[in-house]
Scaffold this active site. Structure first.
Site, PDB file in Angstrom:
ATOM      1  N   HIS A  37      41.965  42.903  47.549  1.00 40.25           N
ATOM      2  CA  HIS A  37      41.544  41.934  48.571  1.00 40.25           C
ATOM      3  C   HIS A  37      41.777  42.496  49.974  1.00 40.25           C
ATOM      4  O   HIS A  37      40.987  42.257  50.890  1.00 40.25           O
ATOM      5  CB  HIS A  37      42.313  40.622  48.416  1.00 40.25           C
ATOM      6  N   GLU A  67      36.211  44.972  36.671  1.00 41.90           N
ATOM      7  CA  GLU A  67      36.962  43.865  36.047  1.00 41.90           C
ATOM      8  C   GLU A  67      37.115  44.109  34.539  1.00 41.90           C
ATOM      9  O   GLU A  67      38.112  43.708  33.935  1.00 41.90           O
ATOM     10  CB  GLU A  67      36.286  42.519  36.315  1.00 41.90           C
ATOM     11  N   GLU A 113      47.846  29.013  36.956  1.00 38.31           N
ATOM     12  CA  GLU A 113      48.450  30.246  37.485  1.00 38.31           C
ATOM     13  C   GLU A 113      49.904  30.082  37.890  1.00 38.31           C
ATOM     14  O   GLU A 113      50.320  30.483  38.977  1.00 38.31           O
ATOM     15  CB  GLU A 113      47.614  30.788  38.660  1.00 38.31           C
ATOM     16  N   HIS A 145      33.777  43.305  45.858  1.00 37.93           N
ATOM     17  CA  HIS A 145      35.038  42.937  45.199  1.00 37.93           C
ATOM     18  C   HIS A 145      35.472  43.940  44.118  1.00 37.93           C
ATOM     19  O   HIS A 145      36.612  44.421  44.121  1.00 37.93           O
ATOM     20  CB  HIS A 145      34.867  41.544  44.586  1.00 37.93           C
ATOM     21  N   LYS A 174      38.486  28.826  38.474  1.00 37.52           N
ATOM     22  CA  LYS A 174      38.885  29.042  39.866  1.00 37.52           C
ATOM     23  C   LYS A 174      37.650  28.886  40.746  1.00 37.52           C
ATOM     24  O   LYS A 174      36.615  29.532  40.483  1.00 37.52           O
ATOM     25  CB  LYS A 174      39.461  30.446  40.057  1.00 37.52           C
ATOM     26  N   HIS A 193      44.401  43.244  42.556  1.00 38.60           N
ATOM     27  CA  HIS A 193      43.701  42.361  43.488  1.00 38.60           C
ATOM     28  C   HIS A 193      44.404  42.219  44.839  1.00 38.60           C
ATOM     29  O   HIS A 193      43.735  41.945  45.833  1.00 38.60           O
ATOM     30  CB  HIS A 193      43.501  40.977  42.866  1.00 38.60           C
ATOM     31  N   ARG A 251      48.845  33.829  34.195  1.00 40.19           N
ATOM     32  CA  ARG A 251      47.493  34.037  34.745  1.00 40.19           C
ATOM     33  C   ARG A 251      47.502  35.019  35.920  1.00 40.19           C
ATOM     34  O   ARG A 251      46.498  35.638  36.224  1.00 40.19           O
ATOM     35  CB  ARG A 251      46.871  32.695  35.152  1.00 40.19           C
ATOM     36  N   ASN A 292      45.331  39.190  38.190  1.00 38.18           N
ATOM     37  CA  ASN A 292      45.177  39.686  39.570  1.00 38.18           C
ATOM     38  C   ASN A 292      45.592  41.148  39.704  1.00 38.18           C
ATOM     39  O   ASN A 292      45.779  41.637  40.822  1.00 38.18           O
ATOM     40  CB  ASN A 292      46.013  38.830  40.529  1.00 38.18           C
ATOM     41  N   LYS A 333      40.455  36.446  28.740  1.00 38.29           N
ATOM     42  CA  LYS A 333      40.674  35.486  29.833  1.00 38.29           C
ATOM     43  C   LYS A 333      40.951  34.098  29.267  1.00 38.29           C
ATOM     44  O   LYS A 333      41.847  33.389  29.733  1.00 38.29           O
ATOM     45  CB  LYS A 333      39.475  35.459  30.774  1.00 38.29           C
ATOM     46  N   ARG A 358      34.536  13.479  44.470  1.00 40.87           N
ATOM     47  CA  ARG A 358      35.774  13.757  43.713  1.00 40.87           C
ATOM     48  C   ARG A 358      35.502  14.418  42.359  1.00 40.87           C
ATOM     49  O   ARG A 358      36.336  14.386  41.460  1.00 40.87           O
ATOM     50  CB  ARG A 358      36.611  12.489  43.519  1.00 40.87           C
TER      51      ARG A 358
END
Ligand code: GLY
Length: 357
Positions: free
Chosen positions: A246, A183, A231, A258, A141, A242, A235, A239, A221, A119
């Protein structure tokens, strides 16, 4: 040296410097863990695992490791399960410290393992790719992919420290250095026109401007993550490019990395936004020309239908709608939610060469 303080569900520092990789042990000591567990990949481990383990040993840490084959194709539940099994076999406890030594795939895998093993135990991110330095190592993330889509299983789990060693970037293969530049360009487009202007003169691996550029991206960031860690809205602007990016990665079966896929995604989105009158045509052209100057693609060979179908598997989809990030100008973006028909038209507009060179 820059120290960027992140205040989120866990507070931590991002250190941008020469050779902080040799301070992993000292940083782990401040966290008072019972042992360290290094996660790395087959490209990075031969280069830097020894240095990290030496640093941990100097600080009195026993360290075990899990090294998996490099590449996005390894970012699976199967590899994640192997990582957890290796942690259990090594005697990792909730008090132990996971060290993520590698690029974005390693950071995601190690971060998700740290988030979920018993956990949750603590994680130090030591990014070794430019893309991981400027983006994925910061903000918490973590995820692995499913056959149905990228990053479909994961958690928000902030690291306990991020050590960005700019000297490691000098030996990056050109393709992967360029990959990270995508990026950086993203940060310029979404939040900082000056940062974008700096890239008119493309960065090189040994560039004097590297440390300050990485630190600026991390600050942008950090500011976004502190306002919207999970998000809910703001946030999502991270993306930009993206959703289509993606889709390109997926359509290429991950042969396109990427950053290269996101580069094409940004150029295509900027093109679509210019066609819709949301931003000036000159701004869209500028994004494309900076991408091209940095050696990144500003278009994709996949057609609109292919990209639309690939995007339907994106996790930014909800029900009959999908989240997209629209460009309003350099340093200005906004999020929107579109139904599939509108998104299909957007992808058509994006892919119809038009304004792109
Ligand atoms: N890479 C985008 C984010 O961390 O939100």
């Amino acid at each position: 040296m820059s120290v960027i303080e992140v205040r989120a569900s866990r507070d931590y520092d991002v250190l941008v410097d020469e050779c902080p990789i040799d301070s992993v042990g000292a940083i782990a000591s401040t966290l008072a863990g019972d042992m360290a567990f290094v996660v790395s990949d087959s490209n990075v481990a031969p280069l830097y695992l020894g240095r990290v383990k030496d640093s941990l040993a100097r600080a009195g840490f026993a360290a075990a490791q899990f090294v998996f084959p490099a590449g996005e194709r390894s970012k699976t539940l199967a590899t994640y399960g192997e990582c957890l099994a290796a942690m259990a076999a090594a005697g990792v406890t909730r008090s132990s410290i996971v060290v993520a030594l590698g690029g974005g795939v390693v950071g995601d895998m190690a971060g998700f393992a740290a988030a979920t093993y018993m956990r949750g135990c603590r994680c130090i991110q030591v990014p070794t790719s430019l893309l991981a330095c400027v983006d994925s190592s910061v903000g918490g993330k973590t995820a692995v992919d499913l056959p149905q889509g990228k990053n479909l299983v994961g958690a928000f789990f902030q690291p306990s420290a991020v050590l960005i060693d700019t000297t490691l970037l000098a030996t990056l293969p050109g393709y992967f250095f360029t990959d990270g530049c995508a990026e950086i360009i993203k940060y310029g487009v979404i939040a900082d026109a000056d940062l974008l202007s700096l890239l008119e003169d493309p960065l090189t691996p040994g560039d004097d401007r590297l440390g300050e550029t990485i630190a600026r991206c991390v600050e942008i960031k950090r500011d976004i993550v502190q306002l919207d860690e999970h998000e809910g809205g703001l946030r999502r602007t991270l993306n930009f490019g993206h959703t289509i990016g993606h889709a390109i990665e997926r359509a290429s079966d991950f042969r396109i990395a990427h950053g290269h896929a996101v580069a094409a995604g940004m150029a295509l989105m900027a093109n679509a936004c210019a066609k819709r009158g949301l931003c000036a045509r000159e701004d869209a052209e500028r994004v494309s020309s900076i991408l091209a100057a940095c050696g990144l693609p500003a278009a994709s060979s996949f057609d609109a239908r292919c990209l639309f179908e690939a995007a339907r598997a994106d996790k930014k989809r909800h029900g009959a709608e999908i989240d997209v990030v629209l460009m309003r100008g350099i340093g200005a973006v906004e999020t929107a939610t579109m139904d599939w028909d509108d998104f299909a038209r957007l992808v058509e507009q994006a892919c119809d060469g038009g304004y792109l060179r």
